[in-house]
Design a protein around this motif. Sequence first.
Motif, PDB file in Angstrom:
ATOM      1  N   PHE A   1      75.883  94.662 104.263  1.00  0.00           N
ATOM      2  CA  PHE A   1      77.159  94.901 105.043  1.00  0.00           C
ATOM      3  C   PHE A   1      78.271  94.075 104.004  1.00  0.00           C
ATOM      4  O   PHE A   1      78.201  93.081 103.992  1.00  0.00           O
ATOM      5  N   PHE A   2      79.009  94.944 103.229  1.00  0.00           N
ATOM      6  CA  PHE A   2      79.922  94.263 102.191  1.00  0.00           C
ATOM      7  C   PHE A   2      81.290  94.437 102.693  1.00  0.00           C
ATOM      8  O   PHE A   2      81.673  95.225 103.377  1.00  0.00           O
ATOM      9  N   PHE A   3      82.106  93.327 102.347  1.00  0.00           N
ATOM     10  CA  PHE A   3      83.379  93.092 102.909  1.00  0.00           C
ATOM     11  C   PHE A   3      84.476  92.439 102.122  1.00  0.00           C
ATOM     12  O   PHE A   3      83.809  91.690 101.197  1.00  0.00           O
ATOM     13  N   TYR A   4      85.493  92.421 102.562  1.00  0.00           N
ATOM     14  CA  TYR A   4      86.573  91.498 101.913  1.00  0.00           C
ATOM     15  C   TYR A   4      87.062  90.659 102.986  1.00  0.00           C
ATOM     16  O   TYR A   4      87.659  91.333 103.940  1.00  0.00           O
ATOM     17  N   SER A   5      87.664  89.413 102.752  1.00  0.00           N
ATOM     18  CA  SER A   5      88.271  88.648 103.560  1.00  0.00           C
ATOM     19  C   SER A   5      89.063  87.847 102.753  1.00  0.00           C
ATOM     20  O   SER A   5      88.657  86.706 102.030  1.00  0.00           O
ATOM     21  N   GLN A   6      90.482  87.526 103.214  1.00  0.00           N
ATOM     22  CA  GLN A   6      91.314  86.601 102.391  1.00  0.00           C
ATOM     23  C   GLN A   6      90.997  85.208 103.148  1.00  0.00           C
ATOM     24  O   GLN A   6      90.890  84.438 102.362  1.00  0.00           O
ATOM     25  N   ALA A   7      90.357  85.196 104.032  1.00  0.00           N
ATOM     26  CA  ALA A   7      90.096  83.910 104.814  1.00  0.00           C
ATOM     27  C   ALA A   7      88.841  83.468 104.376  1.00  0.00           C
ATOM     28  O   ALA A   7      88.570  82.236 104.417  1.00  0.00           O
TER      29      ALA A   7
ATOM     30  N   THR B   1      84.644  78.828 111.640  1.00  0.00           N
ATOM     31  CA  THR B   1      84.936  77.794 110.437  1.00  0.00           C
ATOM     32  C   THR B   1      85.837  78.651 109.356  1.00  0.00           C
ATOM     33  O   THR B   1      85.488  79.698 109.188  1.00  0.00           O
ATOM     34  N   PHE B   2      87.178  78.103 109.306  1.00  0.00           N
ATOM     35  CA  PHE B   2      88.247  78.889 108.198  1.00  0.00           C
ATOM     36  C   PHE B   2      88.038  78.302 107.004  1.00  0.00           C
ATOM     37  O   PHE B   2      87.861  76.958 106.634  1.00  0.00           O
ATOM     38  N   TYR B   3      87.884  79.179 106.072  1.00  0.00           N
ATOM     39  CA  TYR B   3      87.826  78.922 104.699  1.00  0.00           C
ATOM     40  C   TYR B   3      89.195  79.174 104.004  1.00  0.00           C
ATOM     41  O   TYR B   3      89.624  80.204 104.122  1.00  0.00           O
ATOM     42  N   LEU B   4      89.813  78.072 103.338  1.00  0.00           N
ATOM     43  CA  LEU B   4      91.147  78.246 103.118  1.00  0.00           C
ATOM     44  C   LEU B   4      91.432  77.724 101.601  1.00  0.00           C
ATOM     45  O   LEU B   4      90.731  77.042 101.021  1.00  0.00           O
ATOM     46  N   GLU B   5      92.435  78.701 100.949  1.00  0.00           N
ATOM     47  CA  GLU B   5      92.813  78.248  99.722  1.00  0.00           C
ATOM     48  C   GLU B   5      94.034  77.848  99.574  1.00  0.00           C
ATOM     49  O   GLU B   5      95.079  77.968 100.079  1.00  0.00           O
TER      50      GLU B   5
ATOM     51  N   PHE C   1     101.335  72.455  96.518  1.00  0.00           N
ATOM     52  CA  PHE C   1     102.137  71.687  97.742  1.00  0.00           C
ATOM     53  C   PHE C   1     102.778  73.042  98.401  1.00  0.00           C
ATOM     54  O   PHE C   1     103.662  73.651  97.656  1.00  0.00           O
ATOM     55  N   GLY C   2     102.798  73.371  99.579  1.00  0.00           N
ATOM     56  CA  GLY C   2     103.404  74.339 100.443  1.00  0.00           C
ATOM     57  C   GLY C   2     102.647  75.723 100.493  1.00  0.00           C
ATOM     58  O   GLY C   2     102.907  76.499 101.228  1.00  0.00           O
ATOM     59  N   ASN C   3     101.418  75.835  99.753  1.00  0.00           N
ATOM     60  CA  ASN C   3     100.708  76.906  99.595  1.00  0.00           C
ATOM     61  C   ASN C   3      99.360  76.844 100.369  1.00  0.00           C
ATOM     62  O   ASN C   3      98.593  76.340  99.634  1.00  0.00           O
ATOM     63  N   LEU C   4      98.912  77.302 101.243  1.00  0.00           N
ATOM     64  CA  LEU C   4      97.735  77.391 101.965  1.00  0.00           C
ATOM     65  C   LEU C   4      97.445  78.704 102.608  1.00  0.00           C
ATOM     66  O   LEU C   4      98.290  79.270 103.332  1.00  0.00           O
ATOM     67  N   TRP C   5      96.519  79.422 102.077  1.00  0.00           N
ATOM     68  CA  TRP C   5      96.173  81.010 102.396  1.00  0.00           C
ATOM     69  C   TRP C   5      95.072  81.043 103.136  1.00  0.00           C
ATOM     70  O   TRP C   5      94.019  80.282 103.082  1.00  0.00           O
ATOM     71  N   GLY C   6      94.727  82.017 104.018  1.00  0.00           N
ATOM     72  CA  GLY C   6      93.709  82.364 104.232  1.00  0.00           C
ATOM     73  C   GLY C   6      93.468  82.463 105.978  1.00  0.00           C
ATOM     74  O   GLY C   6      92.537  82.827 106.664  1.00  0.00           O
ATOM     75  N   LEU C   7      94.534  81.967 106.665  1.00  0.00           N
ATOM     76  CA  LEU C   7      94.480  82.006 108.154  1.00  0.00           C
ATOM     77  C   LEU C   7      94.596  83.541 108.775  1.00  0.00           C
ATOM     78  O   LEU C   7      95.353  84.025 107.976  1.00  0.00           O
TER      79      LEU C   7
END
Length: 801
Positions: free
Chosen positions: A489-495, A680-684, A688-694
Motif C-alpha cells: 500500500f503506497f501513500f503520501y503524507s505531509q505528516a 507519533t507525529f513526524y513534523l518538519e 523559526f515559525g515554520n513547523l509542518w505536518g500536523l
Amino acid sequence: MLHKKSLLLILLAFIALLGVESCKKKSSDSDTTTATTTPTYPTTVTGVALSSKVSVVDPKDSKVQAQTFNVGFTELQAAIDVNAFAADAEYNKDQTEIFVHEKSAEGLNTVNMILCYMGQLKFADATNKEYGYGAGIYRAQVDEQKCESKGGAEKGKSKGGGGVTYTDWIVKSLRAAGTDTPQEVNFWRADAPGGEDSQYITGKLSIAAGPSATNPFGLFTLQFKGTNVNADGTEGTSVLMKGYITTKTASNGGVDITYFNEMDGAQFGLSTPLHEKVAFNWTKAAGSGTTTGIEGSQAADGTFTLKEAPFNFAFNDAYFYRENPDATKVCLDRNSFNEMAWAYGMYDSAGKRVSINSGFPIKASSGGKEVNGYVGYWGLWVEDGVKLSNGDTVTKVSWDPNVAEVNYKLFIANGRLEKKTKVTTTLADIANIPLSAYDFSAGGESRVHWDNSKSVFVKDATRSESTNWVWKDLATPVNLTFSSNDFAFFFYSQALGGDGMVKLINEATNTALTLSGTSSVIFHTSDLVYPGDTTIPSSLVCFENCPDPSSFASGSGTFTTTYPQTAPTHTYTWDSTTNMLKTSTGTAVDASAAKSSSWSGALVDSSTASTLKCPWDSTQYCGFLAWEKATTFYTWSTGPEDWNRFTALTDTAGKGVAFDEPLMVKAKYVNTASKYNGTTFYLEYGGFGNLWGLPTKCVDPSSGNDTSCSEDAFWIPEVILKNGTQVTDVVDATKEYVVKALEMEQQMKSVAESTCTGAGLTLSAATLPDISGWTDPALGTAPSITGVAAVVGGEIKVAGK
C-alpha cells in the motif's frame, strides 16, 4: 474577499498601527496631533511597536498557556524542563500572540496580512536612526510568504521554487522630542512596472497614542493611496485606490474605529468604484458596528460579479451577535471556540531558538543596475522582471563592515537529484494520521487512515477532478481491502514528510501479510544533491520508470519496462560538476525543452543492486523492492518548469553551497480523549515559525462547527502542540528540542440566536465613512537608497546610528 495585489498592499496602511506602543496621550484626546514648531529628532526617542494582527474581540484563555513541559506528549528521552530556562532565554522572551477569527471581520484578513508585512519593517527600532540617507530613512525587504492568510485551504510548505518572495519598501520613521509628540511614518512601496495589478503605494501615518487597557488600538490616522506605476518605476497619475483609517476616543470612553477604501472599478471590469468600509465602537465590556467587505459570486452562465457585503454585529463579554449580508443572524459563544496555532518556535535544551541555514540575501548586476534577491534551500528569488542566468556572479550581502562580501557563481541545472533515506516505524505509531493514496477505480485520490483498534485501513474521503481536487468526506467510511496481487500500500503524507509504503505480501512465500499495529511502515527523508558532492555513486542503475532522453520530445519520457529482468535495465552516471544525470553514453537527462515534466523511478547504487533480486527467483531483479530494501536510493526529476530545475551557488573552488533542509522531528501524542491518542507525529521544522505536518480538519467559517471539506470550508490544524512539548530529531535521536506556539487564533462556535437576544444584544447598521475623510498623502518622490536593505524578512541587518 477580494484578492487583488493592489488591495493587499494598500491595506498595509489599514490598521497598520493598531497595536502600536508609542508616546502616551490623555484618553480625552479625540484625534491625532501635528507638531506646530520645527521638530528635532533625537536618536534616543523611543519608537513604536507594532501588533501583528487585529481582532474585533479579545481572545479567551488559551489551551497552550500556563502549561508545563510535555503536556499532551510523552518524553522520548530525558525531559527538558522549560521551567528551568533562564529568564532571558529566547523561549521565555518569545510571546504567544492570540487573536479571534470571526466572519464579519474577514475584511480584516487582508489587513492582518499587511500588518504582518509592516511587522517585518521594524520601523519602531529605526525611529530617527541614521542610515546614510537622512534621519529615520531606510530600505526594507518583506518576505510575503510569511504573511499568507491562514485557513480556507490546506496549508503547508511549498517545495516548488523559492521559499521567499521579497518586496522592497522605503520607510521614513520619525518622532520629535517630547512626551506628547506623535509618531510619523511614511512609506513607499512599488511593484515592477508593466506587471499585472502593479501599483505604486504610498502612506502617511500619524500616531497620537499607543494602546492601553481601555484602548488596545491606540489613537492614530493613516492616509494612503495607490496609483499606476510609470515605466521608470515612479508614481503614476492614475489613482487606483485611496482611503484612510482613524481611531478616536469615543463619547462612551471606548474607541471609535473607522476605515474606508475606494478602489477604481475599471481595474475589475466595473463602471463604478468598489468600497471597503468599517465603523465600530469598542469597549472592554461590549461593542457594536458594521463592516462592509467585497464578495464575489459566479452565476450559472459563468459570469463573475463583485459586490459590497455588509455585516452588522454587537458583542458583550460572553456572546457575539452577527447579521450576515443575506440578513441571516448568528449567535456565537465567546467561551466555546476552536483554537489553532499557525506558527511555532523550536528551542534547544537551554531555551535558545533552533536555527537552520535555509539561505541568505544576495545582490547581482542585471541590465546595468544592482538587483537584490535571495537564494536558499527552496531555490532563487530576485526582484520582479529580473532574470539571472547560469554562471552569473552574485554577492552574498554582508551588513557587518568587518566581514568582506563573498562572490559566488549562480548554478542552474536542468534537473534535481534527491537522495532518499529510509525511515521505519509501525502502523500503531501513525494511527489516524491522514494518508493520501491514488484510487485507480475512481480516477482520483482517497484519504485513508489506520484504525488501530480494528487493525484496518479506513477510507474516509475522496478527491478528483469532479470535486475540483478538494476532499469530499464519505457519508459512510469504508474499510480498505487488498487483492492478492497488491505488493504494498503506497501513500503520501505531509505528516510523514512525503511518500511511504506498507508491505502487503511476504515475497518469499507469496502469501498475504496480516496487518496489525506492529506492522512496519516505511517512508523516506529527502535531501537535495548539490554540486561537488562526491558521495554520490558514480554509477546508478534503474529498473522501472527509467528516463529516456530520446523520448522527452514525444511526451513519453521513459523507457518501456520489460519483464522478467535478469540484469539492471538501464545504467546512468552522475556528473557532480554539472549536477546532471547522464545516460551510459553520456547524454544528459534533460527535459527542459519538453512539454511536460519527467520523474524517474528508484536509482540505486550499481554495487548494491544485488539486494533487489526477487526472493522467489535469484536470477531476476525486482526493482520495486528499492522502496523497501534499499537504505538509500535516488530519484531524478526534470522538465520545463522552474521547480524542475536545481538552483544553487558555487564557490571559487566550484563546490556547491549547501543549505539545510527542513529538520524532521517526532513526538508521540498522549490524550485518551483524542482519536490521535498514541499517534507519533513526524513534523518538519523549516526555521523559526515554520513547523509542518500536523493533521487538519474543516470547520464552517460562519458557525465554527465541524463540516465537510470544500472550497468554502475553513481548514484548521486538528492538534495543538502545547507550550513546552518535547520533540526528538528523527535522524539523530540524541537531539531533543521543545516547541512553543507563537501565533494562535480562536474561532467562536455558534449557539441558538435566542441566547444573544436574551443577553440583551441588538443589531443595527452603523453610519459608514465616505471619501470626505480622505487626504492625499502627497509624499512626493521616494528617497533614493542605493545600499543594502537595513531590514530583511523582519530581521535588522544594519543598525542605524
